[in-house]
Design an enzyme around this catalytic site. Structure first.
Site, PDB file in Angstrom:
ATOM      1  N   CYS A  45      -2.780   2.111   2.433  1.00 20.12           N
ATOM      2  CA  CYS A  45      -2.077   0.839   2.605  1.00 20.12           C
ATOM      3  C   CYS A  45      -0.640   1.106   3.063  1.00 20.12           C
ATOM      4  O   CYS A  45      -0.046   2.125   2.733  1.00 20.12           O
ATOM      5  CB  CYS A  45      -2.074   0.068   1.295  1.00 20.12           C
ATOM      6  SG  CYS A  45      -1.277  -1.565   1.416  1.00 20.12           S
ATOM      7  N   ASP A  47       1.879  -0.305   2.026  1.00 19.17           N
ATOM      8  CA  ASP A  47       2.773  -0.549   0.894  1.00 19.17           C
ATOM      9  C   ASP A  47       3.768   0.608   0.708  1.00 19.17           C
ATOM     10  O   ASP A  47       3.380   1.771   0.719  1.00 19.17           O
ATOM     11  CB  ASP A  47       1.916  -0.724  -0.374  1.00 19.17           C
ATOM     12  CG  ASP A  47       2.722  -1.290  -1.537  1.00 19.17           C
ATOM     13  OD1 ASP A  47       3.728  -0.673  -1.928  1.00 19.17           O
ATOM     14  OD2 ASP A  47       2.331  -2.356  -2.057  1.00 19.17           O
ATOM     15  N   HIS A 101      -5.026   0.774  -3.664  1.00 16.55           N
ATOM     16  CA  HIS A 101      -4.071   0.930  -4.757  1.00 16.55           C
ATOM     17  C   HIS A 101      -3.982  -0.327  -5.616  1.00 16.55           C
ATOM     18  O   HIS A 101      -4.355  -1.417  -5.190  1.00 16.55           O
ATOM     19  CB  HIS A 101      -2.692   1.299  -4.213  1.00 16.55           C
ATOM     20  CG  HIS A 101      -2.012   0.193  -3.458  1.00 16.55           C
ATOM     21  ND1 HIS A 101      -1.020  -0.585  -4.000  1.00 16.55           N
ATOM     22  CD2 HIS A 101      -2.181  -0.270  -2.193  1.00 16.55           C
ATOM     23  CE1 HIS A 101      -0.602  -1.461  -3.103  1.00 16.55           C
ATOM     24  NE2 HIS A 101      -1.288  -1.302  -1.989  1.00 16.55           N
ATOM     25  N   CYS A 104      -1.804  -4.367  -5.078  1.00 16.34           N
ATOM     26  CA  CYS A 104      -1.772  -4.493  -3.616  1.00 16.34           C
ATOM     27  C   CYS A 104      -1.541  -5.967  -3.249  1.00 16.34           C
ATOM     28  O   CYS A 104      -2.307  -6.843  -3.656  1.00 16.34           O
ATOM     29  CB  CYS A 104      -3.072  -3.985  -2.997  1.00 16.34           C
ATOM     30  SG  CYS A 104      -3.069  -4.050  -1.183  1.00 16.34           S
TER      31      CYS A 104
END
Ligand code: ZN
Length: 243
Positions: A45, A47, A101, A104
């Site tokens: 991701c 992120d 994760h 998220c």
């Protein structure tokens, strides 16, 4: 906390980092500049809390990477597909790791009926389809964080299925034993957990190695850094040694 201008701080931090790395290992950047042969393709991701090389305790040159919002593996996404093709067929990585994760934002958005806006709803469509397919199970989870973590797991499972159906990946699994792994990064603990999807059934990565790799003073390991503890990487695994 960063000072007033995060970009200026980042550049000064880079200068300090480059100086530190070069001092620690004078050959480090020369070797990097000579080429790459990473063993791992990481699909994760975007992120900011999931920087793959950092959370794996690895170094530049170790991990070939593609990250997007909510680590969605879409077979028609030419971006993801090109990264997979290059990493698997050209660089010949040994492991493809898909990592979701906890916490998220993409997963949370997919669990909501509210529109995010712009292209984001289109991008999150596979996650919303997953939510619909597992509605009963997800609705039965009372805790919001746990529900988001569960759809993140389901998303990894679905993504690994797409990876295992990818023609290039299939070819390299058969020909040279390429391994495909589905994992979940728990932000609250910093641990990556192998979910057991793909070609790895029950294999573990990360902290669950039970300290088998605790260093006894070198043995071909490379001490990376740390004042109160150090990470030691050996051919049989990595471990943290508390000083
Ligand atoms: Zn995310």
């Amino acid at each position: 906390m960063l000072p007033q201008d995060p970009f200026a701080y980042a550049l000064s931090s880079n200068q300090a980092w480059a100086g530190y790395k070069g001092h620690q290992n004078p050959e480090f950047f020369n070797k990097l500049a000579a080429g790459q042969s990473p063993s791992i393709l990481w699909l994760g991701c975007s992120d900011s809390r999931c920087p793959e090389t950092t959370i794996l305790g690895l170094q530049p040159g170790d991990v070939f990477t593609h990250r997007n919002i909510a680590n969605i593996v879409s077979p028609t996404d030419i971006n993801t597909s090109a990264v997979i093709e290059y990493a698997v067929a050209h660089i010949k990585v040994k492991h493809v790791v898909l990592c979701g994760h906890t916490s998220c934002g993409g997963a949370a958005a997919a669990l909501s009926d509210a529109r995010v806006g712009g292209v984001l709803d289109t991008w999150l469509t596979p996650l919303r389809a997953l939510r619909a397919a597992h509605r009963d199970e997800l609705d039965a989870i009372a805790d919001d964080k746990a529900r988001a973590a569960r759809i993140a797991e389901l998303n990894v499972e679905a993504g690994v299925a797409v990876l295992m159906a990818n023609a290039t990946i299939r070819e390299h699994v058969e020909d040279r034993g390429l391994q495909v792994h589905g994992t979940l990064f728990d932000i609250a603990s910093g641990r990556v957990r192998d979910l057991g999807f793909g070609t790895s059934k029950g294999a573990k990565m990360g902290a669950d190695t039970g300290g088998a790799g605790i260093a006894g003073g070198g043995g071909g390991g490379e001490v990376v850094r740390g004042r109160h503890a150090r990470l030691v990487f050996r051919t049989d695994g990595a471990a943290m040694q508390v000083q």
